[in-house]
Design an enzyme around this catalytic site. Structure first.
Site, mmCIF file in Angstrom:
data_model
loop_
_atom_site.group_PDB
_atom_site.id
_atom_site.type_symbol
_atom_site.label_atom_id
_atom_site.label_comp_id
_atom_site.label_asym_id
_atom_site.label_seq_id
_atom_site.Cartn_x
_atom_site.Cartn_y
_atom_site.Cartn_z
ATOM 1 N N GLU A 120 -5.072 -4.886 -5.445
ATOM 2 C CA GLU A 120 -5.083 -5.522 -4.095
ATOM 3 C C GLU A 120 -4.686 -6.877 -4.099
ATOM 4 O O GLU A 120 -5.053 -7.840 -5.229
ATOM 5 C CB GLU A 120 -6.314 -5.477 -3.354
ATOM 6 C CG GLU A 120 -6.618 -3.960 -2.926
ATOM 7 C CD GLU A 120 -7.858 -3.875 -2.377
ATOM 8 O OE1 GLU A 120 -8.569 -4.735 -2.102
ATOM 9 O OE2 GLU A 120 -8.072 -2.535 -1.555
ATOM 10 N N SER A 137 0.853 -1.188 -0.148
ATOM 11 C CA SER A 137 0.241 -0.086 -0.094
ATOM 12 C C SER A 137 0.848 1.248 -0.072
ATOM 13 O O SER A 137 1.619 1.432 -0.973
ATOM 14 C CB SER A 137 -0.910 -0.032 1.171
ATOM 15 O OG SER A 137 -1.865 1.066 1.178
ATOM 16 N N HIS A 163 -3.838 -0.517 -4.482
ATOM 17 C CA HIS A 163 -5.199 -0.538 -4.423
ATOM 18 C C HIS A 163 -6.050 -0.295 -5.704
ATOM 19 O O HIS A 163 -7.014 0.199 -5.968
ATOM 20 C CB HIS A 163 -5.724 0.154 -3.294
ATOM 21 C CG HIS A 163 -5.333 0.165 -2.015
ATOM 22 N ND1 HIS A 163 -5.830 -1.001 -1.113
ATOM 23 C CD2 HIS A 163 -4.448 0.755 -1.363
ATOM 24 C CE1 HIS A 163 -5.107 -1.078 -0.165
ATOM 25 N NE2 HIS A 163 -4.353 0.076 -0.224
#
Length: 266
Positions: free
Chosen positions: A199, A131, A172
């Protein structure tokens, strides 16, 4: 140059599987030395360092790592502490958790710890991040921006750690509809490759500037280097972007990409 790759990177799009097969995290442990791996988890990005650090500490031990240490660097004084490099003397892998990518660069940029990470990378120690920890890998990173239509001035960018040059990472990716902001990012300089990572998906970048995809979803590579039409310097803030043509590569587990040649590896 895009081919500036000195070591090994595992760049994860976030929300990696931590309960079932754990394919990505297993691969990290494997690349870090398997049963001989000594992993350092850096929680600089998160505001919940104890909780997040403990989770990864347990996970990596369960996945077969020999040793796992969690290092919480909460300010630049700690990052500049003399002798902090010794914390990494035996590390065979470094893992950045998610959170806020500006916390990572703001805390580490120009510090002894920042230099130590660069040295580890050049030495071949695998550096991983999920992330926010993925976004910081490149020399320029996206720190904010709306999903949806590609528009001028709709995103915020900042300098990253610079381990991967002439590439901008977004994470994401499919789950948050970020194709528009990735295209906006590469419109600023079409030589820069855009890499959008879904993801539970990662790219494993080797020192020959090739990467392979690991995980359950896809990686999108946007290459606008051959574009002939753009309005990026003419549009007013909020106006929709024009950038044409763009070459898109959509790759899944086991497929790869050559960052130097800008070609998919099928």
């Amino acid at each position: 140059m895009t081919e500036h790759v000195e070591g090994k990177l595992l760049i994860i799009g976030g929300a990696e599987d931590k309960k079932n097969e754990c394919k990505i995290l297993k691969r990290f442990v494997q690349e870090a030395g398997g049963k001989e791996s000594r992993i350092t988890v850096l929680t600089a990005a998160t505001e919940l360092p104890l909780q997040v650090g403990n989770e990864y500490h347990s996970l990596f031990l369960e996945l077969g790592a020999l040793e796992v240490q969690v290092l919480d660097v909460s300010d630049r004084i700690q990052a500049n502490r003399r002798g902090i490099g010794k914390e990494f003397e035996n590390s065979t892998g470094v893992f950045f958790t998610g959170g806020d990518q500006l916390r990572i660069t703001g805390l580490l940029g120009g510090t002894i710890l920042g230099s130590t990470l660069q040295q580890l990378y050049e030495r071949g120690v695998i550096i991983a991040g999920t992330s926010a920890g993925a976004s910081v890998m490149s020399d320029t990173m996206i720190v904010g921006g709306e999903a949806g239509t590609a528009k001028k001035d709709s995103l915020t960018m900042a300098p990253g750690l610079g381990l991967l040059r002439s590439v901008v990472i977004d994470q994401h990716f499919a789950q948050r509809g970020r194709i528009g902001r990735l295209l906006s990012a590469i419109s600023h300089n079409p030589y820069v490759l855009g890499v959008g990572i879904d993801e539970d998906t990662a790219i494993l970048v080797q020192d020959d500037a090739r990467f392979s995809v690991v995980g359950s979803n896809t990686v999108t590579v946007a290459d606008a280097s051959s574009s002939t039409t753009t309005n990026v310097s003419e549009t007013s803030p909020g106006q929709s972007l024009v950038l044409s043509p763009i070459l898109l590569h959509v790759l899944s587990d086991g497929y790869g990409f050559d960052l130097k040649r800008r070609e998919s590896l099928l």
